[in-house]
Scaffold this motif. Structure first.
Motif, PDB file in Angstrom:
ATOM      1  N   LYS A   1       0.657  -1.280   0.069  1.00 25.34           N
ATOM      2  CA  LYS A   1       0.100  -0.100   0.065  1.00 25.34           C
ATOM      3  C   LYS A   1       0.817   1.379  -0.049  1.00 25.34           C
ATOM      4  O   LYS A   1       0.396   2.212  -0.422  1.00 25.34           O
ATOM      5  N   SER A   2       2.253   1.204   0.425  1.00 26.28           N
ATOM      6  CA  SER A   2       3.051   2.326   0.661  1.00 26.28           C
ATOM      7  C   SER A   2       3.698   2.535  -0.559  1.00 26.28           C
ATOM      8  O   SER A   2       4.805   3.334  -0.890  1.00 26.28           O
ATOM      9  N   GLN A   3       3.412   1.421  -1.878  1.00 26.39           N
ATOM     10  CA  GLN A   3       4.296   1.578  -2.819  1.00 26.39           C
ATOM     11  C   GLN A   3       5.723   1.299  -2.884  1.00 26.39           C
ATOM     12  O   GLN A   3       6.496   2.081  -3.459  1.00 26.39           O
ATOM     13  N   GLU A   4       5.901   0.464  -2.028  1.00 27.24           N
ATOM     14  CA  GLU A   4       7.447   0.245  -1.677  1.00 27.24           C
ATOM     15  C   GLU A   4       7.883  -0.829  -2.847  1.00 27.24           C
ATOM     16  O   GLU A   4       9.322  -1.018  -2.898  1.00 27.24           O
ATOM     17  N   TYR A   5       7.188  -1.671  -3.397  1.00 23.68           N
ATOM     18  CA  TYR A   5       7.309  -2.594  -4.377  1.00 23.68           C
ATOM     19  C   TYR A   5       7.300  -1.888  -5.745  1.00 23.68           C
ATOM     20  O   TYR A   5       6.425  -1.287  -5.867  1.00 23.68           O
ATOM     21  N   SER A   6       8.362  -2.245  -6.576  1.00 20.81           N
ATOM     22  CA  SER A   6       8.383  -1.772  -7.964  1.00 20.81           C
ATOM     23  C   SER A   6       7.753  -2.616  -8.836  1.00 20.81           C
ATOM     24  O   SER A   6       7.594  -2.147 -10.051  1.00 20.81           O
ATOM     25  N   SER A   7       7.509  -3.760  -8.631  1.00 22.26           N
ATOM     26  CA  SER A   7       6.908  -4.909  -9.464  1.00 22.26           C
ATOM     27  C   SER A   7       6.260  -5.998  -8.585  1.00 22.26           C
ATOM     28  O   SER A   7       6.531  -6.180  -7.363  1.00 22.26           O
ATOM     29  N   SER A   8       5.509  -6.761  -9.288  1.00 23.23           N
ATOM     30  CA  SER A   8       4.886  -7.758  -8.762  1.00 23.23           C
ATOM     31  C   SER A   8       5.905  -8.740  -8.412  1.00 23.23           C
ATOM     32  O   SER A   8       5.576  -9.852  -7.371  1.00 23.23           O
ATOM     33  N   THR A   9       6.834  -8.993  -9.107  1.00 20.64           N
ATOM     34  CA  THR A   9       7.803  -9.816  -8.796  1.00 20.64           C
ATOM     35  C   THR A   9       8.623  -9.635  -7.520  1.00 20.64           C
ATOM     36  O   THR A   9       8.948 -10.635  -6.860  1.00 20.64           O
ATOM     37  N   GLN A  10       8.982  -8.327  -7.321  1.00 20.18           N
ATOM     38  CA  GLN A  10       9.449  -8.190  -5.999  1.00 20.18           C
ATOM     39  C   GLN A  10       8.435  -8.259  -4.774  1.00 20.18           C
ATOM     40  O   GLN A  10       8.990  -8.820  -3.755  1.00 20.18           O
TER      41      GLN A  10
END
Length: 211
Positions: free
Chosen positions: A32-41
């Motif tokens: 939710k905090s947009q700390e992931y850059s992709s679904s893989t991460q």
């Protein structure tokens, strides 16, 4: 993420298991905090949860079996999603509109304040003073009593008996404008049927007896 949290075994992994982070709540927060850059991460963090659980429990135990079950479920979800790049969400059009309205409102308020300040410092013409005198005599008795209180620092009340007199020409520009604003705000909607006496320069009125 919502589908994963709805799984029957998800409650086992909502919080850290001993000293083996991460957990599903942490992953959800990072998502939710947009700390992931992709679904893989994102998937890598989730798989760490399953891996830690397998390492902590023996094969055949209830916890080990539950981990395998939710892991298989998660992998099926990821097959449908694939490798997706996460982009930072831009403010919605509604939010942008609210911000624009807020800026415009602040600008209008500032202009209104400046305009009000300018009006208070603008000398009153002869015609405006004449109109103000007429409007004062149209005020209801209770509003006249309040007006007297507003002018107590300007007129000598000790010299007033049954009638209070004051000369607008002797008031400062700001005092006349403040008086004008008060009178305009408290003017009755309908005209009084009984006319009152108006002098050329001075305004007379009878103050309402105080209880």
């Amino acid at each position: 993420m919502e589908m994963l949290l709805e799984h029957s075994q998800a409650s086992r992994f909502l919080f850290p298991d001993g000293s083996s982070p991460p957990d599903l709540k942490t992953v959800e927060h990072k998502l939710k905090s947009q700390e992931y850059s992709s679904s893989t991460q994102f998937a890598q963090d989730v798989r760490k949860i399953w891996s830690n659980s397998w390492n902590n429990y023996q094969p055949g135990t209830e916890a080990f079996i539950a981990t395998t079950e939710i892991s298989n479920y998660f992998e099926n979800l990821m097959r449908n999603i694939g490798d997706v790049e996460f982009k930072a969400e831009k403010p919605s059009e509604i939010q942008e509109l609210k911000e624009q309205v807020s800026k415009v409102s602040a600008g209008i308020k500032k202009i209104a304040q400046e305009s009000s300040q300018n009006i208070l410092d603008t000398p009153m013409s002869v015609v405006e003073k004449a109109q103000l005198r007429k409007n004062i005599l149209k005020l209801p008795p209770d509003k006249i009593s309040q007006m007297i209180l507003l002018l107590k620092d300007t007129i000598d009340m000790s010299k007033c008996t049954d009638t209070v007199e004051f000369d607008l020409d002797k008031f400062s520009t700001r005092k006349n404008r403040e008086l004008e604003q008060y009178v305009n705000k408290n003017m009755p909607k309908s005209r009084s049927s009984k006319p009152k006496k108006i002098e050329a320069k001075k305004t007379q009125y009878m103050p309402t007896p105080q209880a």
